[in-house]
Design a protein around this motif. Structure first.
Motif: not given
Lengths: 319, 180
Positions: B29-31, A296-300, B108-109, B23-26
């Motif tokens: 997303x950034x997070x 959550x902090x990272x998202x903020x 993965x939302x 992350x690049x291979x698959x």
């Protein structure tokens, strides 16, 4: 390092509470029906309907927890999984509870057929008990979350579920005017015994985890007693769920007192499920204690960075 | 055939190149990271402080709680020991995330499913190395057949006293670490 379990949140806790409450309200009413204990038909009908509706609500909460709801039928596809077994128990219970409840309403032609109703009630009790017991085993499968000890959780959650079931039936009796029935007075006494038993079980569970269990379980206990879950534990479970209902026993056995007592017991039960679910933190990996930022902090921070970029872009473009 | 990995923590400098390559291979997303690198320490008393880095891919456990617990069979163990997630069968119940003691699974939302490191099995089938192994410039990662006594990983297991993470949990991981 997790400071609380955040994978399964309020929806899952709500499901566990509703399934336990619905199943045990049904089980108590069906049991009284089988032993021919006097509880008027209106209270039994309303109670079994309430059990069905609350368990159904639990099922909907479980469905809402799924990331991909359209595929929910796949949950029945692998019988080796404890989750599949749980879903099957819930489905069978709902079907049996619906049939049983229909016996109490005159709009159905089979209403009043006592023998059939009691057979269905007996089968429903079996699935109700299974529905209440499996979550303890389910959580016990998480090997890295030692706070959830399956063999200790099952008796605790079974007792808690039975307590909420009795409270639910007493609440229904108080609302429908059936609180003067002798069976309700007996249930009220059993409820007190269960509340005391639950206090002992919770204390033993927490003390056992604090003394003998691995580091993450001790961390879970610290979270419950003095960490981020201390309010829900002390105010929700201890005060609302146990101390206030015990004091209300000095207030007599009027319908109002019974209803208020039941509501406090149910609030305590909901807190118990939520707190124990959130307290199950995972064993920490090397270096995880350096993970200062939570998601959550990272998202903020990311949102703030994005906003700054937008402001810079607007300034550069002369807006 | 049993694919496994040995990670030499004495060589890892925490450059996070494996994380980014994964992350690049698959196309993540950034997070989202399937291959996080954690920082252990600094530990000790000043000025004698020590620190090392700890890459955390999926452990591809032989006795995988995620596979046992999955209600749909989406989490599967391949004959070569790699644990994969069939995205078409996953319902996003997150039970596998709950039972994984290593916290490697990611929800993965946007798709409503759970995913994780699959040891780049498609690359392995083509005779290539997983992207993280290929990218690691300090040769901290080694992948190979744990059943083959002549393989590089088997030799490292013997020579360097590599050991898995938290063996007491009984999951029998296929990823071994050479600790500093």
């Amino acid at each position: 390092m997790e400071d609380k379990q955040a994978i399964w949140g309020r929806l899952a806790a709500g499901y566990f509470f509703c399934a336990a409450l619905g199943a045990m309200v049904f089980a108590v009413i069906a049991f009284l029906d089988i032993i021919s204990s006097p509880l008027d038909g209106k209270a039994s009908g309303t109670g079994s309907f309430l059990g069905l509706a609350v368990a159904g609500l639990g099922g909907l909460l479980l469905l809402a927890e799924l990331g991909n709801k359209k595929r929910f039928l796949l949950v029945f596809s692998r019988m080796q999984s404890i989750m599949t077994k749980g879903a099957l128990f819930l489905a069978c219970f709902i079907v049996l509870a619906a049939i049983y409840t229909s016996f109490w309403f005159d709009i159905f032609p089979w209403a009043g057929a006592n023998a059939g109703r009691r057979v269905i009630g007996f089968l429903g009790i079996i699935f109700a008990v299974a529905l209440v017991m499996y979550p303890g085993l389910e959580l016990g499968e998480a090997r890295g979350r030692s706070f959830w000890n399956g063999s200790a959780l099952v008796p605790l959650w079974l007792t808690a579920a039975l307590t909420s079931g009795l409270a639910g039936v007493i609440l229904v009796a108080a609302v429908t005017g059936a609180s003067i029935a002798p069976a309700i007075a007996l249930l009220d006494k059993i409820l007190l015994a269960l509340i005391v038993t639950k206090v002992i079980l919770i204390a033993a569970y927490i003390m056992g985890m604090r003394r003998a269990a691995p580091e993450e379980a001790r961390r879970s206990v610290a979270t419950l007693l003095s960490g981020s879950l201390k309010n829900i534990f002390w105010w929700g479970i201890v005060v609302c769920g146990h101390i206030i209902p015990c004091f209300l026993y000095f207030g007599g056995s009027g319908a109002g007192i019974l209803a208020i007592k039941s509501l406090f017991v149910l609030a305590g039960e909901a807190c118990l499920r939520a707190a124990f679910l959130q307290a199950g933190v995972r064993v920490s990996l090397p270096g995880e204690d350096n993970e200062w930022y939570q998601e959550e902090e990272i998202a903020v921070l990311a949102a703030r960075l994005e906003q700054t970029w937008q402001e810079r872009a607007a300034w550069l473009n002369g807006k | 055939m049993h694919w496994g990995m040995v990670i030499d923590l004495r060589r890892c400098v925490g450059c996070h190149a494996c994380t980014v390559a994964c992350q690049i291979e698959n196309n993540l997303p950034l997070g989202e990271t399937w291959n996080k690198v954690l920082t252990v320490g600094p530990e000790g008393d000043f000025p004698l402080l020590v620190s090392h880095f700890f890459p955390r891919p999926c452990m591809h456990c032989e006795d995988a709680p995620c596979v046992d617990g999955c209600p749909t069979g989406a989490s599967q163990k391949r004959p070569d020991g790699i644990i994969i997630v069939d995205g078409e069968r996953c319902i996003g119940c997150k039970f596998c995330m709950l039972v994984c003691p290593y916290g490697v699974r990611q929800f993965e939302a946007d798709k409503g499913i759970v995913q994780k490191c699959h040891l780049c099995y498609e690359r392995l089938e083509q005779g290539e190395m997983p992207r993280c192994v290929e990218t690691c410039q300090l040769k901290a990662r080694h992948v190979g057949d744990l059943d083959d006594p002549g393989s590089e990983v088997a030799a490292l297991l013997k020579q360097a006293n590599a050991r898995p993470l938290y063996p007491h949990l009984g999951t029998k991981p296929s990823v071994y670490y050479i600790f500093p």
